[in-house]
Design a protein around this motif. Structure first.
Motif, PDB file in Angstrom:
ATOM      1  N   ARG A  14      -9.523  -0.617   3.462  1.00 17.24           N
ATOM      2  CA  ARG A  14      -8.430  -0.577   4.416  1.00 17.24           C
ATOM      3  C   ARG A  14      -8.667  -1.717   5.385  1.00 17.24           C
ATOM      4  N   CYS A  15      -7.626  -2.441   5.746  1.00 20.74           N
ATOM      5  CA  CYS A  15      -7.839  -3.563   6.644  1.00 20.74           C
ATOM      6  C   CYS A  15      -8.230  -3.081   8.033  1.00 20.74           C
ATOM      7  N   ALA A  16      -9.378  -3.634   8.500  1.00 21.61           N
ATOM      8  CA  ALA A  16      -9.832  -3.269   9.834  1.00 21.61           C
ATOM      9  C   ALA A  16      -9.591  -4.433  10.793  1.00 21.61           C
ATOM     10  N   GLY A  17      -9.063  -5.532  10.246  1.00 16.86           N
ATOM     11  CA  GLY A  17      -8.893  -6.740  11.050  1.00 16.86           C
ATOM     12  C   GLY A  17      -7.846  -6.531  12.140  1.00 16.86           C
ATOM     13  N   LYS A  18      -8.208  -6.868  13.364  1.00 17.95           N
ATOM     14  CA  LYS A  18      -7.230  -6.719  14.453  1.00 17.95           C
ATOM     15  C   LYS A  18      -6.496  -8.040  14.645  1.00 17.95           C
ATOM     16  N   ALA A  19      -7.300  -9.130  14.717  1.00 17.94           N
ATOM     17  CA  ALA A  19      -6.677 -10.437  14.903  1.00 17.94           C
ATOM     18  C   ALA A  19      -6.098 -10.905  13.565  1.00 17.94           C
ATOM     19  N   GLN A  20      -4.925 -11.504  13.625  1.00 21.50           N
ATOM     20  CA  GLN A  20      -4.333 -12.075  12.413  1.00 21.50           C
ATOM     21  C   GLN A  20      -5.042 -13.392  12.118  1.00 21.50           C
ATOM     22  N   ARG A  21      -5.651 -13.517  10.956  1.00 24.63           N
ATOM     23  CA  ARG A  21      -6.306 -14.783  10.602  1.00 24.63           C
ATOM     24  C   ARG A  21      -5.243 -15.761  10.117  1.00 24.63           C
ATOM     25  N   THR A  22      -5.485 -17.035  10.381  1.00 21.12           N
ATOM     26  CA  THR A  22      -4.479 -17.999   9.915  1.00 21.12           C
ATOM     27  C   THR A  22      -4.515 -18.136   8.393  1.00 21.12           C
ATOM     28  N   ASN A  23      -5.699 -18.020   7.827  1.00 21.22           N
ATOM     29  CA  ASN A  23      -5.812 -18.103   6.373  1.00 21.22           C
ATOM     30  C   ASN A  23      -6.436 -16.828   5.821  1.00 21.22           C
ATOM     31  N   PRO A  24      -5.652 -15.776   5.717  1.00 20.64           N
ATOM     32  CA  PRO A  24      -6.242 -14.530   5.237  1.00 20.64           C
ATOM     33  C   PRO A  24      -6.576 -14.613   3.739  1.00 20.64           C
ATOM     34  N   ALA A  25      -7.554 -13.805   3.325  1.00 20.86           N
ATOM     35  CA  ALA A  25      -7.785 -13.648   1.881  1.00 20.86           C
ATOM     36  C   ALA A  25      -6.671 -12.767   1.335  1.00 20.86           C
ATOM     37  N   ILE A  26      -6.375 -12.924   0.062  1.00 18.50           N
ATOM     38  CA  ILE A  26      -5.390 -12.033  -0.571  1.00 18.50           C
ATOM     39  C   ILE A  26      -6.154 -11.124  -1.530  1.00 18.50           C
ATOM     40  N   ARG A  27      -5.891  -9.829  -1.414  1.00 18.61           N
ATOM     41  CA  ARG A  27      -6.603  -8.848  -2.250  1.00 18.61           C
ATOM     42  C   ARG A  27      -5.637  -8.034  -3.092  1.00 18.61           C
ATOM     43  N   LEU A  28      -6.147  -7.527  -4.196  1.00 23.19           N
ATOM     44  CA  LEU A  28      -5.376  -6.567  -4.987  1.00 23.19           C
ATOM     45  C   LEU A  28      -5.606  -5.179  -4.394  1.00 23.19           C
ATOM     46  N   ARG A  29      -4.533  -4.424  -4.250  1.00 22.74           N
ATOM     47  CA  ARG A  29      -4.651  -3.067  -3.720  1.00 22.74           C
ATOM     48  C   ARG A  29      -5.229  -2.167  -4.815  1.00 22.74           C
ATOM     49  N   VAL A  30      -6.322  -1.501  -4.521  1.00 17.88           N
ATOM     50  CA  VAL A  30      -6.925  -0.584  -5.499  1.00 17.88           C
ATOM     51  C   VAL A  30      -7.025   0.794  -4.843  1.00 17.88           C
ATOM     52  N   PRO A  31      -6.065   1.663  -5.106  1.00 20.53           N
ATOM     53  CA  PRO A  31      -6.066   2.965  -4.435  1.00 20.53           C
ATOM     54  C   PRO A  31      -7.305   3.787  -4.793  1.00 20.53           C
ATOM     55  N   PRO A  32      -7.764   4.651  -3.873  1.00 25.97           N
ATOM     56  CA  PRO A  32      -8.897   5.519  -4.183  1.00 25.97           C
ATOM     57  C   PRO A  32      -8.599   6.308  -5.458  1.00 25.97           C
ATOM     58  N   GLY A  33      -9.632   6.534  -6.241  1.00 29.48           N
ATOM     59  CA  GLY A  33      -9.441   7.308  -7.473  1.00 29.48           C
ATOM     60  C   GLY A  33      -9.011   6.450  -8.652  1.00 29.48           C
ATOM     61  N   THR A  34      -8.944   5.106  -8.455  1.00 33.75           N
ATOM     62  CA  THR A  34      -8.568   4.240  -9.579  1.00 33.75           C
ATOM     63  C   THR A  34      -9.783   4.040 -10.478  1.00 33.75           C
ATOM     64  N   THR A  35      -9.753   4.674 -11.644  1.00 32.48           N
ATOM     65  CA  THR A  35     -10.861   4.544 -12.584  1.00 32.48           C
ATOM     66  C   THR A  35     -10.347   3.833 -13.816  1.00 32.48           C
ATOM     67  N   VAL A  36     -11.156   2.915 -14.333  1.00 31.15           N
ATOM     68  CA  VAL A  36     -10.763   2.195 -15.552  1.00 31.15           C
ATOM     69  C   VAL A  36     -11.821   2.443 -16.613  1.00 31.15           C
ATOM     70  N   SER A  37     -11.385   2.792 -17.817  1.00 33.89           N
ATOM     71  CA  SER A  37     -12.345   2.877 -18.915  1.00 33.89           C
ATOM     72  C   SER A  37     -11.867   2.004 -20.056  1.00 33.89           C
ATOM     73  N   PHE A  38     -12.806   1.479 -20.783  1.00 35.77           N
ATOM     74  CA  PHE A  38     -12.463   0.683 -21.963  1.00 35.77           C
ATOM     75  C   PHE A  38     -13.599   0.797 -22.963  1.00 35.77           C
ATOM     76  N   GLU A  39     -13.298   0.409 -24.201  1.00 33.70           N
ATOM     77  CA  GLU A  39     -14.285   0.482 -25.264  1.00 33.70           C
ATOM     78  C   GLU A  39     -14.762  -0.940 -25.531  1.00 33.70           C
ATOM     79  N   ASP A  40     -16.001  -1.228 -25.194  1.00 35.65           N
ATOM     80  CA  ASP A  40     -16.555  -2.546 -25.497  1.00 35.65           C
ATOM     81  C   ASP A  40     -16.992  -2.528 -26.959  1.00 35.65           C
ATOM     82  N   SER A  41     -16.641  -3.574 -27.708  1.00 37.27           N
ATOM     83  CA  SER A  41     -16.914  -3.567 -29.152  1.00 37.27           C
ATOM     84  C   SER A  41     -18.405  -3.523 -29.460  1.00 37.27           C
TER      85      SER A  41
END
Ligand code: GLU
Length: 303
Positions: free
Chosen positions: A118-145
């Motif tokens: 969750r963003c805790a930043g108070k001051a607006q940065r001029t060059n913010p990082a851009i992040r992908l939103r990953v909601p809590p509980g997002t689990t990924v599974s896959f089968e590695d060959s």
């Protein structure tokens, strides 16, 4: 193993130093799997991070691959030339609310061990990082060959992850997903150090409506101290002037039978025999191998 001739695989080094033995294992392994499937094998230069780049390393890596006989089936792709394509993907994620500008400071991130929820930043940065939103509980599974079933709670372990850094550089996760899809990659074969990046890449593929390729993670090669060989930590370069010993050692690290390549006299004849003899079922399904154990096995083989 896939038997389709539409197989497309790749080797994607970052130019942070000369190719070392671990990179050669990944390059040879991905090449053998592509050839075994009658597929294409491409080289992509992941030159996205100028501060970590070593001058001349990209050219040196390409020359070494050439000396090892590992040649891209098409033009080498350079990520530094693909900013526009990454920007289109990023804009789409932003427009759809799947990505957001993050104004957190370093110390705010450090307080949550670098995991962003969750963003805790108070001051607006001029060059913010851009992040992908990953909601809590997002689990990924896959089968590695090779490594089998993998699952990761990306929400808890990784959190919202960076797509574009505050310093303006593209994050590896975004570029690799965009490029693997743009180049029609069906099979990603690489070192097991990237196993835990794969769930992030699958999430991004889903967010961008892209297909998920098959994944196969080869064992990582560890030095005598148990550390990963890495280009940036100055692991010794493989000797491109004398390619056969390193090719042979990489072949053994891939669990293949020494006798199959015994009569090779140059890289080309080695690869021709290796291609014939390659047995995917022999690939070691472990996430790491130590150089010391490989040397002992090679000595035992020689007796
Ligand atoms: N460029 C990454 C590296 O050199 C590999 C990326 C990949 O294979 O997905 O570690």
């Amino acid at each position: 193993m896939p038997d389709t001739s539409s197989y497309r695989g790749r080797f994607a080094p970052s130019p942070t130093g000369p190719l070392h033995f671990g990179s050669l294992v990944a390059a040879l392994g991905s090449w053998l799997l592509a050839r075994h499937a009658n597929g294409q094998w491409l080289v992509r230069m992941e030159d996205l991070d100028p501060p970590r780049e070593v001058a001349g390393a990209a050219a040196q890596q390409l020359a070494a691959l050439d000396a090892f006989g590992l040649r891209s089936d098409g033009a080498v792709e350079w990520q530094s030339r693909r900013s526009d394509v990454y920007q289109i993907a990023l804009d789409r994620l932003l427009a759809e609310g799947k990505a957001f500008a993050c104004h957190c400071s370093r110390s705010q991130l450090a307080a949550s061990n670098g995991v962003h929820h969750r963003c805790a930043g108070k001051a607006q940065r001029t060059n913010p990082a851009i992040r992908l939103r990953v909601p809590p509980g997002t689990t990924v599974s896959f089968e590695d060959s090779l490594q089998g079933g993998i699952a990761q709670d990306v929400g808890r372990e990784v959190g919202d992850f960076v797509l574009k850094r505050a310093d303006g550089l593209w994050a590896y996760q975004l570029a690799v997903v965009v490029d693997d899809a743009a180049q029609g990659m069906t099979d990603i074969v690489r070192g097991a150090d990237l196993l835990d990046s794969t769930p992030r890449q699958i999430l991004l593929q889903q967010a961008l409506g892209l297909p998920t390729p098959r994944y196969l993670h080869l064992p990582l090669i560890l030095d005598a101290g148990g550390q990963k060989l890495s280009k940036s930590s100055e692991a010794p370069a493989v000797d491109a002037g004398d390619p056969l010993p390193a090719l042979h050692a990489a072949w053994l690290a891939l669990g293949q039978a020494s006798s199959a390549v015994e009569v090779s006299f140059d890289a080309a004849s080695f690869l021709a025999s290796a291609k014939q003899a390659f047995t995917p079922d022999r690939l070691p399904s472990v996430t790491s191998l130590s150089l010391a154990a490989l040397h002992n096995a090679a000595d035992a083989n020689a007796v």
